[in-house]
Motif scaffolding. Sequence first.
Motif, PDB file in Angstrom:
ATOM      1  N   ASP A 280      46.972  41.522  42.709  1.00 35.30           N
ATOM      2  CA  ASP A 280      48.417  41.453  42.462  1.00 35.30           C
ATOM      3  C   ASP A 280      48.787  40.056  41.980  1.00 35.30           C
ATOM      4  O   ASP A 280      49.018  39.153  42.772  1.00 35.30           O
ATOM      5  CB  ASP A 280      49.181  41.807  43.728  1.00 35.30           C
ATOM      6  CG  ASP A 280      50.695  41.790  43.508  1.00 35.30           C
ATOM      7  OD1 ASP A 280      51.140  41.871  42.332  1.00 35.30           O
ATOM      8  OD2 ASP A 280      51.434  41.705  44.504  1.00 35.30           O
ATOM      9  N   THR A 281      48.829  39.889  40.665  1.00 32.31           N
ATOM     10  CA  THR A 281      49.227  38.612  40.077  1.00 32.31           C
ATOM     11  C   THR A 281      50.480  38.818  39.228  1.00 32.31           C
ATOM     12  O   THR A 281      50.753  39.931  38.769  1.00 32.31           O
ATOM     13  CB  THR A 281      48.112  38.043  39.175  1.00 32.31           C
ATOM     14  OG1 THR A 281      47.968  38.888  38.021  1.00 32.31           O
ATOM     15  CG2 THR A 281      46.789  37.964  39.922  1.00 32.31           C
ATOM     16  N   PRO A 282      51.249  37.762  38.975  1.00 31.43           N
ATOM     17  CA  PRO A 282      52.401  37.891  38.083  1.00 31.43           C
ATOM     18  C   PRO A 282      52.020  38.417  36.705  1.00 31.43           C
ATOM     19  O   PRO A 282      52.775  39.189  36.089  1.00 31.43           O
ATOM     20  CB  PRO A 282      52.942  36.460  38.010  1.00 31.43           C
ATOM     21  CG  PRO A 282      52.551  35.852  39.319  1.00 31.43           C
ATOM     22  CD  PRO A 282      51.204  36.427  39.616  1.00 31.43           C
ATOM     23  N   VAL A 283      50.854  38.031  36.207  1.00 29.60           N
ATOM     24  CA  VAL A 283      50.426  38.493  34.887  1.00 29.60           C
ATOM     25  C   VAL A 283      50.163  39.991  34.903  1.00 29.60           C
ATOM     26  O   VAL A 283      50.552  40.719  33.986  1.00 29.60           O
ATOM     27  CB  VAL A 283      49.176  37.726  34.412  1.00 29.60           C
ATOM     28  CG1 VAL A 283      48.856  38.075  32.965  1.00 29.60           C
ATOM     29  CG2 VAL A 283      49.354  36.219  34.564  1.00 29.60           C
ATOM     30  N   ARG A 284      49.523  40.488  35.955  1.00 25.86           N
ATOM     31  CA  ARG A 284      49.290  41.935  36.072  1.00 25.86           C
ATOM     32  C   ARG A 284      50.604  42.691  36.174  1.00 25.86           C
ATOM     33  O   ARG A 284      50.752  43.770  35.607  1.00 25.86           O
ATOM     34  CB  ARG A 284      48.400  42.205  37.293  1.00 25.86           C
ATOM     35  CG  ARG A 284      48.176  43.672  37.635  1.00 25.86           C
ATOM     36  CD  ARG A 284      47.579  44.486  36.517  1.00 25.86           C
ATOM     37  NE  ARG A 284      46.230  44.085  36.152  1.00 25.86           N
ATOM     38  CZ  ARG A 284      45.470  44.767  35.291  1.00 25.86           C
ATOM     39  NH1 ARG A 284      45.931  45.868  34.708  1.00 25.86           N
ATOM     40  NH2 ARG A 284      44.265  44.331  34.972  1.00 25.86           N
ATOM     41  N   ARG A 285      51.580  42.124  36.861  1.00 22.91           N
ATOM     42  CA  ARG A 285      52.883  42.787  36.964  1.00 22.91           C
ATOM     43  C   ARG A 285      53.551  42.918  35.604  1.00 22.91           C
ATOM     44  O   ARG A 285      54.180  43.927  35.298  1.00 22.91           O
ATOM     45  CB  ARG A 285      53.787  42.014  37.931  1.00 22.91           C
ATOM     46  CG  ARG A 285      53.379  42.144  39.389  1.00 22.91           C
ATOM     47  CD  ARG A 285      54.278  41.308  40.276  1.00 22.91           C
ATOM     48  NE  ARG A 285      53.494  40.611  41.297  1.00 22.91           N
ATOM     49  CZ  ARG A 285      53.804  39.438  41.808  1.00 22.91           C
ATOM     50  NH1 ARG A 285      54.876  38.787  41.394  1.00 22.91           N
ATOM     51  NH2 ARG A 285      53.045  38.893  42.728  1.00 22.91           N
ATOM     52  N   VAL A 286      53.412  41.879  34.783  1.00 18.83           N
ATOM     53  CA  VAL A 286      53.955  41.935  33.414  1.00 18.83           C
ATOM     54  C   VAL A 286      53.262  43.042  32.619  1.00 18.83           C
ATOM     55  O   VAL A 286      53.914  43.846  31.926  1.00 18.83           O
ATOM     56  CB  VAL A 286      53.787  40.576  32.707  1.00 18.83           C
ATOM     57  CG1 VAL A 286      54.065  40.702  31.213  1.00 18.83           C
ATOM     58  CG2 VAL A 286      54.719  39.533  33.330  1.00 18.83           C
ATOM     59  N   VAL A 287      51.942  43.106  32.716  1.00 23.22           N
ATOM     60  CA  VAL A 287      51.158  44.112  32.008  1.00 23.22           C
ATOM     61  C   VAL A 287      51.586  45.523  32.424  1.00 23.22           C
ATOM     62  O   VAL A 287      51.828  46.396  31.583  1.00 23.22           O
ATOM     63  CB  VAL A 287      49.653  43.899  32.278  1.00 23.22           C
ATOM     64  CG1 VAL A 287      48.839  45.100  31.837  1.00 23.22           C
ATOM     65  CG2 VAL A 287      49.161  42.641  31.584  1.00 23.22           C
TER      66      VAL A 287
ATOM     67  N   SER B 161      57.353  37.011  37.082  1.00 21.89           N
ATOM     68  CA  SER B 161      56.531  35.794  37.101  1.00 21.89           C
ATOM     69  C   SER B 161      56.848  34.878  38.278  1.00 21.89           C
ATOM     70  O   SER B 161      56.358  33.745  38.323  1.00 21.89           O
ATOM     71  CB  SER B 161      56.724  35.024  35.793  1.00 21.89           C
ATOM     72  OG  SER B 161      58.024  34.455  35.721  1.00 21.89           O
ATOM     73  N   ASN B 162      57.669  35.356  39.210  1.00 21.58           N
ATOM     74  CA  ASN B 162      58.086  34.519  40.346  1.00 21.58           C
ATOM     75  C   ASN B 162      58.749  33.234  39.880  1.00 21.58           C
ATOM     76  O   ASN B 162      58.580  32.169  40.479  1.00 21.58           O
ATOM     77  CB  ASN B 162      56.892  34.193  41.252  1.00 21.58           C
ATOM     78  CG  ASN B 162      56.313  35.423  41.921  1.00 21.58           C
ATOM     79  OD1 ASN B 162      57.023  36.405  42.165  1.00 21.58           O
ATOM     80  ND2 ASN B 162      55.028  35.388  42.221  1.00 21.58           N
ATOM     81  N   GLY B 163      59.487  33.320  38.759  1.00 26.65           N
ATOM     82  CA  GLY B 163      60.237  32.182  38.262  1.00 26.65           C
ATOM     83  C   GLY B 163      59.446  31.216  37.401  1.00 26.65           C
ATOM     84  O   GLY B 163      59.991  30.206  36.955  1.00 26.65           O
ATOM     85  N   VAL B 164      58.185  31.506  37.150  1.00 25.77           N
ATOM     86  CA  VAL B 164      57.363  30.596  36.345  1.00 25.77           C
ATOM     87  C   VAL B 164      57.823  30.584  34.894  1.00 25.77           C
ATOM     88  O   VAL B 164      57.905  29.534  34.243  1.00 25.77           O
ATOM     89  CB  VAL B 164      55.867  30.985  36.434  1.00 25.77           C
ATOM     90  CG1 VAL B 164      55.022  30.128  35.480  1.00 25.77           C
ATOM     91  CG2 VAL B 164      55.377  30.833  37.864  1.00 25.77           C
TER      92      VAL B 164
END
Length: 242
Positions: A195-202, A122-125
């Motif tokens: 490429d978003t933090p949410v997609r990386r989590v998924v 999440s890049n620290g979010v």
Amino acid sequence: MSTPLSTIPLTGICQKLHDIVDVEDFRDQRVLVIVPDSTRTAPMHAMFPVLREQLRGVVRSLDVLVALGTHPPMSELQIRSLLGIAADDSCEDVGLHNHEWDNPDALATIGTLTEQETRELSNGVLAMEVPVEINRRIVDCDTALVVGPVFPHEVVGFSGGNKYFFPGISGPRLLNFFHWLGALITNVGIIGIQDTPVRRVVDRAAKLIKAKRRCLTFVVAADATPYDMFYGSPVVAWKQAC
């Protein structure tokens, strides 16, 4: 002036599916087909009968799970209509199921995203431990086949692909984490971005699934006719559609 994109007529879907879907991927497999509910624009009524015919003589078993997320369950009649299954079809070769995000007995925990992982993704979010819960039918299948469209999406960037697992058929903790992370980043910083933090989590959560994952994804016009269709792993097919 740009040339308008042409769509595949519904009558051409059969040939397209025969051209791109490798039925040998499913031979002697217990297959779980994961589909969107009726809130998504998709020609499922034209596509599913073709897929069913392709797979019925190849697979060991075939089940369909509607990726509701937190949406209301669909009736059997509604699911049949969505999938193009006639009312007089006994449907003995296909199991039809709704996801139950709020029923602990319908879920299995397949791992955990650690605090360090969520911080990095999440890049620290957000930084917190998140159990990865998913519909337990995924544990009992050999191959999970996602069939669904790809659209720009306000929470994850683009819908489709592994999003059908998380949050589509996930439990509440990852589902809530997914939406809260997207809200903190905001729609403006997400929609239409691959490429978003949410997609990386998924995508990270999906790696915990032991079943083989395949994806048939497509981009559609407003009337649900597809511009094009793609088959492969959830990441590859999704990227092609994006």
